[in-house]
Design an enzyme around this catalytic site. Sequence first.
Site, PDB file in Angstrom:
ATOM      1  CE  LYS A   9      -4.393  -1.235   0.165  1.00  0.00           C
ATOM      2  NZ  LYS A   9      -5.447  -0.733  -0.658  1.00  0.00           N
TER       3      LYS A   9
ATOM      4  CE  LYS B 295     -17.862  -1.899  -9.189  1.00  0.00           C
ATOM      5  NZ  LYS B 295     -19.148  -1.514  -8.696  1.00  0.00           N
TER       6      LYS B 295
ATOM      7  CE  LYS C 248      -8.974 -11.299  -6.811  1.00  0.00           C
ATOM      8  NZ  LYS C 248      -8.491 -11.237  -5.464  1.00  0.00           N
TER       9      LYS C 248
END
Length: 324
Positions: free
Chosen positions: A112, A195, A192
Amino acid sequence: MKQRVFSGARPTGKQHLGNYLGAIRNYVKLQEEYDCIYCIVDIHALTSLENTRELQQNIWDMMLDWLAAGLDPNQSILFVQSHVPEVTELHTLLSMVTPLNWLLRVPTFKEKVKLQPHNVNYGLVGYPVLMTADIVLYKAEVIPVGEDQLPHLELAREIARRFNSIFGNTFPEPEAKLTEFPLILGLDGKQKMSKQLGNDIEIALSPEETRQRVNTAVTDPARRYRHDPGHPEVCNVYSLHRYFNPSQLDRIAAECRTAQIGCVDCKKLLSDGINTTLKPFRERRAELATRPQYIREVLADGASRARVIARETLREVKEKMGLL
Ligand code: SF4
């Protein structure tokens, strides 16, 4: 007594085929065997979400999808994380027993930091503590996880164990229920389904919209012309047939390999399969969408049932920590 399952999912809005095949179907099945608590973890979403304008709509759409897919508020507790504020208090208390180096070594934290260097907030580091609070607040015993999530659960177990060793046995150490979350690739056939990547097919689309999305799917790159023989084993359209046209798999593979079927027809077959499979879901979703008051009641009832458990756990924790 049934064991208690807990699972949380970020509010990503309308769910796509990857969410449906990977998580929602499994959630529905687990309801038969366990006491399930399913939570839309909106606070977790804030660690990476800087624009919260769509948050409420995303929660709403996700809950509609969950209910339409078969999550039953009479069987399971369905709620939104922030509607049970006890979780944030427990998060603070657990942070006092969690060594910082346990959190700094978490691989997803490091990822992250690379992904959002402009927003390395405290919540990112504390994420596993909040996740632990989510689980132990309800004294959940069983957590459905994929293999890749095992390290996170292990950290939650370590935090629970540490609390128990300092303040006395309080939390069950949550056990992993290893679940096969099939990797559903997106329309690009490479990554994968997601959205964010724009390679998804939402389950609530209309049949025509579904057809249009499926038509954009990348297929076997070696099959450039209609008369070229195909290789179904490398084709993502074929891998989706596994779920939506299982009885026709052998025939499709044979006809692809011998160029008897073209990709256009094959995709039509897939959209037909998806549309037939999802028809009851879509009808139920459309019906639920006309009853916003019912959805509000489900959310309020879920939060109030969750709060009964949460308050009791928090009282016990505070007592053991010497706060009462
Ligand atoms: S015919 Fe079907 S399985 Fe074969 S390459 Fe085309 S889309 Fe894929």
